[in-house]
Structures are given as structure tokens and as C-alpha cells.
Write a protein that holds these residues in place. Sequence first.
Motif, PDB file in Angstrom:
ATOM      1  N   ILE A 162     -24.497 -25.059  -9.170  1.00 27.99           N
ATOM      2  CA  ILE A 162     -25.049 -26.299  -9.419  1.00 27.99           C
ATOM      3  C   ILE A 162     -25.081 -26.776  -8.081  1.00 27.99           C
ATOM      4  O   ILE A 162     -24.464 -27.509  -7.022  1.00 27.99           O
ATOM      5  CB  ILE A 162     -24.040 -27.113 -10.326  1.00 27.99           C
ATOM      6  N   SER A 163     -25.990 -27.765  -8.212  1.00 32.20           N
ATOM      7  CA  SER A 163     -26.628 -28.660  -6.482  1.00 32.20           C
ATOM      8  C   SER A 163     -27.341 -29.769  -7.263  1.00 32.20           C
ATOM      9  O   SER A 163     -28.095 -30.292  -8.426  1.00 32.20           O
ATOM     10  CB  SER A 163     -27.767 -27.942  -5.881  1.00 32.20           C
ATOM     11  N   ILE A 183     -28.178 -23.038 -11.689  1.00 28.31           N
ATOM     12  CA  ILE A 183     -28.216 -21.494 -11.817  1.00 28.31           C
ATOM     13  C   ILE A 183     -26.501 -21.190 -12.150  1.00 28.31           C
ATOM     14  O   ILE A 183     -25.605 -20.828 -12.127  1.00 28.31           O
ATOM     15  CB  ILE A 183     -28.049 -20.594 -10.298  1.00 28.31           C
ATOM     16  N   GLU A 184     -27.076 -20.279 -13.245  1.00 26.55           N
ATOM     17  CA  GLU A 184     -26.541 -19.690 -13.477  1.00 26.55           C
ATOM     18  C   GLU A 184     -26.645 -17.924 -14.407  1.00 26.55           C
ATOM     19  O   GLU A 184     -27.997 -17.615 -14.904  1.00 26.55           O
ATOM     20  CB  GLU A 184     -26.062 -20.038 -15.654  1.00 26.55           C
ATOM     21  N   TYR A 185     -24.949 -17.405 -13.247  1.00 28.85           N
ATOM     22  CA  TYR A 185     -26.071 -15.566 -13.440  1.00 28.85           C
ATOM     23  C   TYR A 185     -24.283 -14.849 -14.206  1.00 28.85           C
ATOM     24  O   TYR A 185     -23.504 -15.138 -14.226  1.00 28.85           O
ATOM     25  CB  TYR A 185     -25.185 -15.288 -11.330  1.00 28.85           C
ATOM     26  N   ALA A 210     -26.839  -9.101  -9.215  1.00 27.30           N
ATOM     27  CA  ALA A 210     -25.974 -10.079  -9.339  1.00 27.30           C
ATOM     28  C   ALA A 210     -26.922 -11.592  -9.181  1.00 27.30           C
ATOM     29  O   ALA A 210     -26.626 -12.423  -8.950  1.00 27.30           O
ATOM     30  CB  ALA A 210     -24.843  -9.687  -7.882  1.00 27.30           C
ATOM     31  N   THR A 211     -27.773 -11.539  -8.090  1.00 29.80           N
ATOM     32  CA  THR A 211     -28.326 -12.413  -7.303  1.00 29.80           C
ATOM     33  C   THR A 211     -30.188 -12.761  -8.347  1.00 29.80           C
ATOM     34  O   THR A 211     -30.265 -13.405  -8.448  1.00 29.80           O
ATOM     35  CB  THR A 211     -29.050 -12.360  -6.152  1.00 29.80           C
ATOM     36  N   GLN A 212     -29.711 -12.523  -9.654  1.00 29.95           N
ATOM     37  CA  GLN A 212     -31.181 -12.598 -10.934  1.00 29.95           C
ATOM     38  C   GLN A 212     -30.602 -13.679 -11.556  1.00 29.95           C
ATOM     39  O   GLN A 212     -29.182 -13.563 -12.264  1.00 29.95           O
ATOM     40  CB  GLN A 212     -31.082 -11.473 -11.302  1.00 29.95           C
ATOM     41  N   PRO A 213     -30.863 -14.251 -11.758  1.00 31.49           N
ATOM     42  CA  PRO A 213     -30.295 -15.825 -12.459  1.00 31.49           C
ATOM     43  C   PRO A 213     -30.710 -15.670 -13.961  1.00 31.49           C
ATOM     44  O   PRO A 213     -31.916 -15.149 -14.037  1.00 31.49           O
ATOM     45  CB  PRO A 213     -31.085 -17.182 -11.697  1.00 31.49           C
ATOM     46  N   GLY A 214     -29.657 -15.674 -14.562  1.00 27.61           N
ATOM     47  CA  GLY A 214     -29.998 -16.038 -16.283  1.00 27.61           C
ATOM     48  C   GLY A 214     -30.966 -17.439 -16.839  1.00 27.61           C
ATOM     49  O   GLY A 214     -31.794 -17.072 -17.662  1.00 27.61           O
ATOM     50  N   MET A 215     -30.067 -18.467 -16.146  1.00 25.65           N
ATOM     51  CA  MET A 215     -30.962 -19.639 -15.906  1.00 25.65           C
ATOM     52  C   MET A 215     -30.731 -20.809 -14.867  1.00 25.65           C
ATOM     53  O   MET A 215     -30.046 -20.075 -14.113  1.00 25.65           O
ATOM     54  CB  MET A 215     -29.884 -20.153 -17.240  1.00 25.65           C
TER      55      MET A 215
END
Length: 824
Positions: free
Chosen positions: A376-377, A406-408, A414-419
Motif C-alpha cells: 500500500i502506497s 496492490i494485493e499479490y 509472484a509479481t502478478q497482482p491479484g487486485m
Amino acid sequence: MLSRILFLLFALVSCGSYAGSVTGRVTSQGQPVPWCVVVVEGTSSGTHTDDSGNYIIENVATGSRVISAFAIGFEKSEQAVVVSANAIKICNFELEKAVELGEVVVTEISGKTILRENPLPVSVIDGKKIDAGTSANVVDVLSKNTPGLQVVKTGPNISKPFINGLGYNRVLTMVDGMRLETQQWGEEHGVPVDDYSVQKAEVVKGPASLLFGSDALGGVVSMSTFSPNDITGTLHFRGVTEFQTNNMLSGTSVMLMKGKGKWGWCATASNRIAGNFTNAIDGKVYNTGFHSFNGSTKIKKHLDNGFIELAANFHQNRQGVPDGSRDSVTRAFTRQVYEFNGSNSLQAIFDDIKQRPLVTSNALNGYTISDLSQLISDWRMGFNSRIELRTGLLTVNGGAERNHRIEYNHPTMATQPGMNVRLVSGQLRADYELSCIKKVQLNIGLCGMAQANKNLDATDFPIPDYVLNDMGGYLMGKWKRNKWTIAGGVRYDYRNIKGNEMFISRNPSSGFLMQSENTKSAIRQFSDFDLSFSGITGSLGATYKLARTISLKANVGKGYRAPNITEIASQGLDPGAHIYYIGNLAFKPEFNIQGDASILFNSKDLDAEMGAFYNTISGFIYQDVKTDASGNPVVIVPGNRTFQYQQTDADLMGGLFKLTYNPRAAHWFTTEHQLSCVYGFNRAAQYIGKGTQGEYLPFIPPLTMRNNIQLSWLRKNKILPKLPSVVIESEWCSAQNRYFGLYNTETMTASYWLVNLQLTGKFVFSKGIQVHWIIGVNNIADVAYQNHLSRLKYFEYYNSAPGGKVGIFDMGRNYCFKVILGNL
């Protein structure tokens, strides 16, 4: 836009340059009262008396003004004066000694007021209590010091404020007068604030829609950070270091501050890192660590008749969120290595929850956070300004915020965000406080907000892209005479939300879902919508000073809340919450009417407060498990629950009691006791009399009692002014048998009793440098417990467990060490 606002403010400054001075002397029984605070009511002008009781306030805007004088141990005194341009007005005060102490607070919400005279149910937590806290985060510290304020937790670092049983978008969270817009709808969406920079906090327990519109239906948590107010040229610094043994939490913060002449600045950098926490039942709880960083700066321009302050803040948090998967026999935690069946991944092997590998000891004991985590940023830029004009005080604040979440959740990529969602918000608020006319104080306010949400590269899409516009205006007044203070007002709000359609299709290379521009071969995830909501709200309250030591308060408020985006339009999986949400575009706004009443007792040795509230809500929106025609829970995504939002009428009621005893005959002894309770009922006809099968609302805290005993001895020594203080805390929560148990949404929670011990001390060196140190032990007995508002309680893949210990338990024994060094 910002440049135009600043130009307008400077123009107003020039218009309000007609000013005079007020001077005089403050005495009591013929003797001077030194260090007495003297202020111009409704403005930021004020000073304190010297050793002879004399004072002078310069640059006071012309017109009818009310001058107030108050000091510890004396009754507050007020005088009405007429200030003329370039003239000196003499105003002397003769103060009467007080039986009780009236706490004067200056906040973003209440303005300058005496706490016991404010009809709103307000609690103020000062910096000393915040600094002394050894909880996991600042929101937990506030809840410990405020009866009625609870937190819904998803591990040590995620705490969402709930007030009297209401939370999410019903409780507005603010920092330095700016509302935080950070996708509050998610259970695991925490508050992005620097835990070491909060100097004071205020909690309004009840509808504050009159001041803030939608999203303040349940109350407000307003936090204030350090501001460069000193203009003497002294360089101030503050350093904080902290370590907690249970999860190896290590925190560091450095702040520098300086002001000279008309300008002041401050800059802060903070870092916190933690591993997995431990308890007696689960051992190390996998994937509960976090890494967070916060950097901020402020620049302040002091004017002859006010100030303008610019601020910027950056917050980033890498947060592990556990899923609770374990070995069914040993109860050791396991980890996901394959995609879940139904994810449309092209891989040949899919996740089998019962066949997952065990988590290694290195992953449990270090600071490493799993790839399946959140990032989270949050960027914020804002301004605050207060300008004294000829006829009143103008306050303008606003700013912009960019929140990127970004939720992984894909172990094979591993680098593909789910949300992956980005929310950009802008807000502006103006309040004009007119000078008192015959003891009536009027405020006129306007506020607005615009925001846009965008889904970026992701595989799960729980909410659509949308644009929101919100505006409102209010009129409020306060009248004070003799023993009475009456305050109230009215407000109108309008909100429009436009959602964009979205199509999704399968990525040919990975098999995951993605957004698609090809509408013919894709699936429609969201349709266009255009919804508008509006509401008229208001409040009316009064305080009455029954005797020198007793005050009575009562307030009735009507609140309004527009449905949030997930309630009306969600249709997808939130990976971090492990919930598939289903919204409803037909929802209407929530309206509530809450009545509060309390009695306050203040004497030389004892402060006490007892209050009660009743809150009735029409159109209350809540989550319910979606079921099929046979009444069985629907599973859309394996391993995740499916919730659909419902709307009903609801009632909440409860009360609180708070007592602080500090006898002057034994000033070294202080004891404080808090008691709070809330009951929530679903008033839908089909649930009346059903008890845990639908009658009780979710996330209602049980009866809670907190006790605090402090022993502190002063010494006549410059370096060691007092011996170490001993603080013994206890927290008792009763069993929660009134829970939302329909479809096993919630379960009963057992009672528990926690005891904490703390030693605090202070060293004072030359040039005003002080060292505060704190050594504490939380949960001394290492009690295995589950807070009813902890979401980890429901992170469980099996229907039963050895000894009946289902779900994840809360943190066990924790040794805490904290040092604060500085000259602030």
C-alpha cells in the motif's frame, strides 16, 4: 487550482488588516495570576500573562469580540469588548478559584471550547498518553484510552476504528483536518498514518454528519501531528526508538523542527519493521509481519492575522496477511504454492488446501514477508489556513491524496497482482466563524470532494472504475449564557457516483483474467451506472451546569451516509479479505437518529462521566453469506467465502462509564476505570426473536472494562524530576453471546482478562533536552484469547480443531521497550 486558493487567502488577509489591541491584568483576590491563558474567542489570537498578571494581544480584528481568561484552578471568565482600529482596549479580569478543573481543548472539530461544555460526546487523547502507548499501532492506543472506541483487527498492524458498533465508511478518519480516503470499505484496509507523529487525537462518538457529511454517521477519529509553531529560531528535534519482543517489532523515528520570524518548518521520517507474532496456541503465526515507512514535511507561514501551512506525506506499507491454512493433525501452518482451482490458470496442478507444504522455520522466525502480501502506497498533499477577518475567522483546508493498493495472491507468478486499484481524491473545506453577536456564535461551512478509482493490471476486479463527486454546506450556531450552552445546526449533502462498464477475458499466456477491450468475446464484469444520493442532517444539543461540580449533557443528531462503492457495485474477489463481494445498485442512503445523554462530575480529586446512547438506523447495510435455494452457502471461488450486501433497519444502544481518581493528599496515586457496552439489533421482521440466527448485528464488541493504576513520585531534582512511575493495566472482556451466527458468519467469543505492567521515567538535561523511557510487559500471563472483533478468528479451513481452538488467536506475552529523546 491551489494557486487560486492561495491568492484568495492572501487577498482576504489584506482585507482583514484593520486591527487594534487588547491589554489588561488578570488577578484573583487582588493577587496577580501568572501564566493565565487569554484568548479572543472564535479566533487564533491569544497569549498568556506574565509574572505580574499582565497581558497584551495585538492585531485583534476590529468589531465586537469576546475575550476569555482561564487558568488551572480558576473559573473561566469572559468579557465582551468592542475593538477599534489602531486603538488599545483595556480588559481586566478578576478570576474566582474553581472547585473543579475544566479542560480546554483546541481541535479541528470542536474549535476552542471547554470539554465539559461541549454537547457532543467527545474524547480527547493528549500526546503524553499516545507516547506512553506500547500497543501495535496508534489506533490501538486511542482505543485503550477512549471508552466506546473499538478496533476491527486483521493482525497487529491493521486496525480499523469502530465507534459504538459502527465502522468502515461510517467512521471518518482525519489527519490534520484532512479526511483519509483510502478505500475504507475493506476489512484489511488499515489507517495510513505515522504512529510516532500523532501529537493529539479527538474522537466524536456519534453522528458528526453536520460537520462532515457522509461517512461520519458513526463518528470521527481526528488525529493531529506536530506543527512548527515556535518562531524563536530554536532547532527542535525528537527521536523515537522502540522494540517489542513478541514479533520483533523495531521502530525508529526522527523529526526536526525550526521556526524563525514568520516562517517555520518540520520534517519527519519513520520506519517500522516486524516479523510474525506469537501466541500460546498457534506459536508463530505465518505471514503476519510488516514493513512500513512514513516521510512527511510541513512549511508554515505565520501572518499578522493567522497562518497558512502546507504539508506533504508519503506512507508505504508492505503487509503480510495470513490465510490460516494448516496441517489438520499438527496444526502447523502451511503455505500455498499452486493456484486455486477455478483461477483459470493454465498450470496442470492446482492448489489442494489439505496437501500444502509446511512453512519452514526460517519463514516463521525472520522478517521476510511472503510473496502473497499487500503493498500500500499513500501520497498526501494538503494545506491548512486560518485568517482573522474584520467580522470573523475564516478556516480553509484541503488537498489531494493518491492511494495505491496492490494485493499479490498468485504463488506461481509472484509479481502478478491479484487486485491493483488506484484511488485519487481531492477535497476542499471552508468554514467561516462570525464574531459573537449577543453571545451567539455562528458558523457557515462549505465542503466538496472529487475522486476517481482505476483498476490497473490485475486478475481480480472486486469494484469497478468510478468517479465520485460530493458537496455539502452547513449552518451551525452556539449560544452560551450563565449555566447553559446550546449548540446545533443543519446541513445538506449531495453525492454522485458514476461507474464504468468493464469487460474481462482470459490472458492467453497465463490463463488469468484480465481487462479486455473486445466486448464481443469477453465477459461483462460491470455495467455502467449513474447514481445520486442526498440528505438533510442536523443536530441539537445542550449542556447545563447543575452545580459547580456537576454538568449535564444531551444531544440529538441525525446522520446520513451514501452507500460506498463495494456495497452498491462490487462483484468479485478481494484477495486480502478472502471474500467474494456482491453489491446491490438499488441501495438507498442510510439515515440515523442518535440521542446521547451524560452526566459529568469534576472535583479536586475525582473526575467521572456516565453516559448512554440510543441509535436507530434506517437502511442499514451489512454483509451476509450468500446461499442457494437449499440454504447452503454459495462458493464462487474455492477457499473464499461469498458475501452479499443486505439492507435493513437496525438499532444500537449502549453506554459508558469513566472515573479518574487522583487525591491531592496522595498526588502520587492515580487510578482510572472505564466501562463500555454496545448492543446491536437487526429489526428485519424475519429475524426478530431469532437471537444469534440473524437478530444481532455483526462486529458488536462485548462488555469491556479497563482499569489503570499509576504510582508516580516527584523529586526536587533537575536531572531526575521524578522516580520511575509504575502503571498496572487490566482489560476484561465478557463473553460475546450476542453475535451474528447465521450461516456461521460469526461465532461465540469467550471472555478473557489481560494484565499489563509498565515502568516509565524521565531524565532532564541542559538546554531542555529530555529522555522519556518506557519498559512494559503486555499480556503478562500469556493468556490465549480471541478478540471478538479480530478477523483472524475466522481464518480457519476446518470445522473443528484439537481442544476446540479454532481460528488464529491474538498476540501473547510481549515485552516492550521505548525511548523518546528531544527538546519538544
